[in-house]
Scaffold this motif. Structure first.
Motif, short mmCIF file in Angstrom:
data_model
loop_
_atom_site.label_atom_id
_atom_site.label_comp_id
_atom_site.label_asym_id
_atom_site.label_seq_id
_atom_site.Cartn_x
_atom_site.Cartn_y
_atom_site.Cartn_z
N ASP A 118 45.60 48.56 43.36
CA ASP A 118 47.04 48.63 43.10
C ASP A 118 47.47 47.26 42.61
O ASP A 118 46.86 46.24 42.95
CB ASP A 118 47.79 49.01 44.38
CG ASP A 118 49.27 49.22 44.12
OD1 ASP A 118 49.65 50.32 43.67
OD2 ASP A 118 50.05 48.26 44.34
N TRP A 119 48.54 47.21 41.81
CA TRP A 119 48.98 45.93 41.26
C TRP A 119 49.34 44.92 42.35
O TRP A 119 49.27 43.71 42.12
CB TRP A 119 50.16 46.12 40.31
CG TRP A 119 51.43 46.62 40.93
CD1 TRP A 119 51.85 47.91 40.99
CD2 TRP A 119 52.43 45.84 41.60
NE1 TRP A 119 53.06 48.00 41.64
CE2 TRP A 119 53.44 46.75 42.03
CE3 TRP A 119 52.58 44.49 41.88
CZ2 TRP A 119 54.58 46.32 42.72
CZ3 TRP A 119 53.72 44.07 42.57
CH2 TRP A 119 54.70 44.97 42.98
N ARG A 120 49.70 45.39 43.52
CA ARG A 120 50.09 44.47 44.59
C ARG A 120 48.90 43.62 45.06
O ARG A 120 49.09 42.53 45.63
CB ARG A 120 50.67 45.25 45.77
CG ARG A 120 51.95 46.01 45.39
CD ARG A 120 52.51 46.82 46.53
NE ARG A 120 53.59 47.69 46.08
CZ ARG A 120 54.88 47.33 46.00
NH1 ARG A 120 55.22 46.11 46.38
NH2 ARG A 120 55.79 48.17 45.56
N TRP A 121 47.69 44.08 44.79
CA TRP A 121 46.51 43.31 45.20
C TRP A 121 46.31 42.06 44.37
O TRP A 121 45.60 41.14 44.78
CB TRP A 121 45.26 44.19 45.13
CG TRP A 121 45.14 45.06 46.34
CD1 TRP A 121 45.53 46.36 46.46
CD2 TRP A 121 44.62 44.67 47.62
NE1 TRP A 121 45.28 46.82 47.74
CE2 TRP A 121 44.72 45.81 48.46
CE3 TRP A 121 44.08 43.50 48.13
CZ2 TRP A 121 44.30 45.77 49.79
CZ3 TRP A 121 43.66 43.46 49.45
CH2 TRP A 121 43.78 44.59 50.26
N VAL B 261 39.05 32.76 31.85
CA VAL B 261 38.14 33.82 31.41
C VAL B 261 38.15 35.00 32.37
O VAL B 261 38.17 36.17 31.95
CB VAL B 261 36.71 33.27 31.24
CG1 VAL B 261 35.74 34.38 30.92
CG2 VAL B 261 36.67 32.20 30.17
N THR B 262 38.15 34.73 33.68
CA THR B 262 38.00 35.80 34.67
C THR B 262 39.32 36.40 35.11
O THR B 262 39.34 37.53 35.61
CB THR B 262 37.27 35.27 35.92
OG1 THR B 262 38.05 34.21 36.51
CG2 THR B 262 35.89 34.75 35.56
N GLY B 263 40.43 35.67 34.94
CA GLY B 263 41.71 36.16 35.42
C GLY B 263 42.11 37.52 34.88
O GLY B 263 42.39 38.46 35.65
N PRO B 264 42.14 37.70 33.55
CA PRO B 264 42.51 39.01 33.01
C PRO B 264 41.57 40.13 33.46
O PRO B 264 42.02 41.24 33.78
CB PRO B 264 42.44 38.80 31.50
CG PRO B 264 42.63 37.34 31.32
CD PRO B 264 41.98 36.70 32.49
N GLY B 265 40.27 39.85 33.51
CA GLY B 265 39.33 40.88 33.94
C GLY B 265 39.53 41.27 35.40
O GLY B 265 39.51 42.45 35.75
N LEU B 266 39.72 40.26 36.26
CA LEU B 266 39.95 40.55 37.67
C LEU B 266 41.24 41.33 37.86
O LEU B 266 41.29 42.29 38.65
CB LEU B 266 40.01 39.23 38.45
CG LEU B 266 40.30 39.34 39.95
CD1 LEU B 266 39.24 40.19 40.65
CD2 LEU B 266 40.39 37.95 40.58
N GLY B 267 42.28 40.93 37.14
CA GLY B 267 43.54 41.67 37.23
C GLY B 267 43.39 43.10 36.78
O GLY B 267 43.93 44.02 37.42
N GLY B 268 42.64 43.32 35.70
CA GLY B 268 42.42 44.68 35.23
C GLY B 268 41.67 45.53 36.24
O GLY B 268 41.99 46.71 36.44
N LEU B 269 40.65 44.95 36.90
CA LEU B 269 39.90 45.70 37.90
C LEU B 269 40.77 46.06 39.11
O LEU B 269 40.71 47.19 39.61
CB LEU B 269 38.70 44.86 38.37
CG LEU B 269 37.55 44.70 37.37
CD1 LEU B 269 36.51 43.74 37.93
CD2 LEU B 269 36.91 46.06 37.08
N LEU B 270 41.58 45.11 39.56
CA LEU B 270 42.44 45.39 40.71
C LEU B 270 43.46 46.47 40.39
O LEU B 270 43.74 47.35 41.23
CB LEU B 270 43.15 44.11 41.15
CG LEU B 270 42.26 43.03 41.78
CD1 LEU B 270 43.04 41.75 42.03
CD2 LEU B 270 41.67 43.54 43.09
N VAL B 271 44.01 46.41 39.19
CA VAL B 271 44.99 47.42 38.80
C VAL B 271 44.34 48.79 38.63
O VAL B 271 44.90 49.82 39.03
CB VAL B 271 45.70 47.00 37.50
CG1 VAL B 271 46.53 48.14 36.94
CG2 VAL B 271 46.59 45.79 37.76
#
Length: 520
Positions: free
Chosen positions: A173-176, A159-169
């Protein structure tokens, strides 16, 4: 004295109840690393491609990682039985973190793919050894608790993975998305090193021999066959020379694995894994589970957006509801299998899952969002009732020295099933789309690009569906395309229901009525 006590589970093997808390926290963190990685990277693909280029190769970000995890699971299982869980878990976590750091430093797509494979080499140790340690730490009566916690980790991560990835991007930066693994993994490593204590085992008369030839053969065989499934229908047609050559090489390597393993003193994949009815049946049943999980995980979001007209966030919710009921059902399954047994509980769960998957194609068209969401909620509950009793049951039929191998074998079969299912269902969906849209594969949205490009495995299994979805978003395609997508996804769900029915039959016909559980 402590050394003379019988050692059967974690509380008696050096990690007492007062020490289990930190160790369980470490296991949950380690599992979170592997679980998050499966979802967080997908949200950053456009940014990664925009920065590094290599659009034609980006699918290997997922399939390369999956390949490395899958083919190393049996290797790590055998190593953990030979040398202990702790050194394997520490080495795997360190390798995963090294891969994460190098991914963040990648300078082109080729380097990033190579470092993702390195991550996967560590991820195989995380997945298999965490599950094995969970059984070591707790006796049979308490194992559902730790397994339910691990299931919850997967659910929360989904549930949280896509949201966390979107916030970091969006804000960094995507490297985070790779750097964020470092503090989490470092904490897990510290807890493992500090609090996990395995007692010294009796030294065998002869020095333990590691079947490195078998490990290399398993890795090569799995790599070639999975590469054939991942690239088949994508980089080249299924019946082309490269595809047939890879499958032929894979079968030859499979024969080599059988020969090497039969001659090895301590084989990576021992014959008893398939000679024991209980383990063989569970391997086949969980392989079928891997196949059927592809239908909702890969194709349902596209269905929700294209047929139901939902926004991406709402479509994600339709899928994620099964991650809410799955761990709850898994945690409660102990009350069922203590009454009717492991096999009967799993039969009940997979039977319900088959009926729910069969019901999906009969949903009204176009329907409301709550209808597939309700089916997914019930499906998660059914699969929680199916999977956990089988894992706990198998782990309870073997001793400490065989538990790592047995656990790795069932996880390996489930991972392999996912890859096979993605390849098969992608081909089915692509064929239905081509047939419904006139058989030419022409994109009704712009008349140029085909929607009938062959669909492969893994995360790019819905590639043809995505191209149709883009036509829908542009407003150039209407009812015929929606109908074609609905028919394609329905066909995939029929296939998933067939996989569930196969698991049902395997449990009824192959698995013993009562699992031969060892006493604690």
């Amino acid at each position: 004295m402590e050394s003379t006590r019988p050692a059967t589970h974690g509380a008696e093997r050096g990690t007492g109840p007062d020490r289990r808390g930190p160790v369980v926290a470490a296991l949950m963190l380690a599992m979170a690393l592997a679980a998050l990685d499966a979802t967080i990277v997908s949200t950053a693909v456009p940014q990664i491609v925009g920065d590094l280029g290599g659009f034609s190769l980006f699918s290997w970000l997922f399939s390369g990682y999956l390949l490395a995890v899958t083919v190393t699971l049996p290797v790590y299982g055998k190593l953990s039985d030979t040398f202990g869980r702790k050194p394997v878990l520490v080495a795997g976590a360190a390798l995963f973190l090294l891969g994460s750091l190098l991914c963040a430093l990648a300078w082109n797509m080729g380097a990033l793919i190579a470092f993702r494979v390195l991550q996967g080499l560590g991820g195989g140790a995380l997945q298999g050894t965490v599950q094995t340690l969970a059984a070591d730490l707790y006796p049979l009566q308490e194992r559902p608790k730790i397994q339910a916690r691990l299931s919850t980790v997967w659910a929360v991560s989904a549930v949280t993975g896509p949201g966390l990835g979107g916030l970091l991007v969006a804000y960094a930066d995507w490297r985070w998305i790779f750097l964020v693994n470092l503090p989490v993994g470092a904490l897990a490593l510290w807890l493992i090193v500090r609090h996990l204590h395995e007692p010294a085992r009796e030294r065998p008369a002869a020095r333990a021999r590691v079947d490195w030839a078998g490990a290399l053969a398993v890795f090569a065989c799995g790599g070639v066959l999975l590469a054939a499934l991942v690239q088949g229908g994508v980089a080249w047609p299924w019946l082309s020379v490269p595809s047939l050559a890879l499958f032929g090489a894979g079968l030859a390597l499979l024969a080599a694995v059988v020969v090497i393993e039969r001659r090895a003193v301590e084989p990576i994949i021992p014959g008893w894994v398939w000679r024991r009815r209980t383990i063989a049946a569970v391997n086949l049943a969980l392989g079928a589970l891997g196949v059927l999980m592809v239908a909702p995980a890969v194709f349902l979001p596209t269905y929700a957006q294209s047929v139901l007209g939902l926004a991406p966030a709402a479509a994600g919710f339709v899928l994620s509801v099964w991650t809410l009921s799955w761990p709850v059902s898994a945690a409660l399954s102990q009350h069922v299998y203590r009454r009717i047994g492991f096999r009967n509980t799993a039969v009940l769960g997979i039977g319900a899952a088959a009926l729910l998957l069969f019901a999906f194609p009969f949903l009204p068209y176009p329907g409301e969002a709550w209808q597939p969401a309700l089916l997914m909620l019930l499906l998660g509950a059914a699969l929680g009732l199916f999977q956990l009793p089988l894992i706990v049951g198998v782990q309870s039929t073997v001793g400490w020295s065989e538990r790592g191998t047995a656990t790795a074998s069932i996880l390996f079969c489930r991972q392999t099933g996912q890859t096979l299912g993605a390849a098969a269902f992608g081909a089915i969906a692509n064929g239905v789309l081509a047939a419904r849209l006139g058989g030419t594969g022409a994109d009704p949205g712009n008349g140029e690009h085909g929607t009938g490009e062959a669909v492969g495995a893994g995360e790019h299994g819905a590639g043809a569906l995505d191209s149709v979805t883009r036509a829908l978003d542009s407003g150039a395609a209407h009812e015929p395309v929606r109908r074609a997508i609905a028919d394609a996804v329905h066909a995939v769900y029929w296939g998933a229901a067939g996989a569930a029915a196969l698991a049902f039959l395997v449990l009824l016909l192959v698995a013993p009525r009562r699992f031969p559980v060892l006493k604690d």
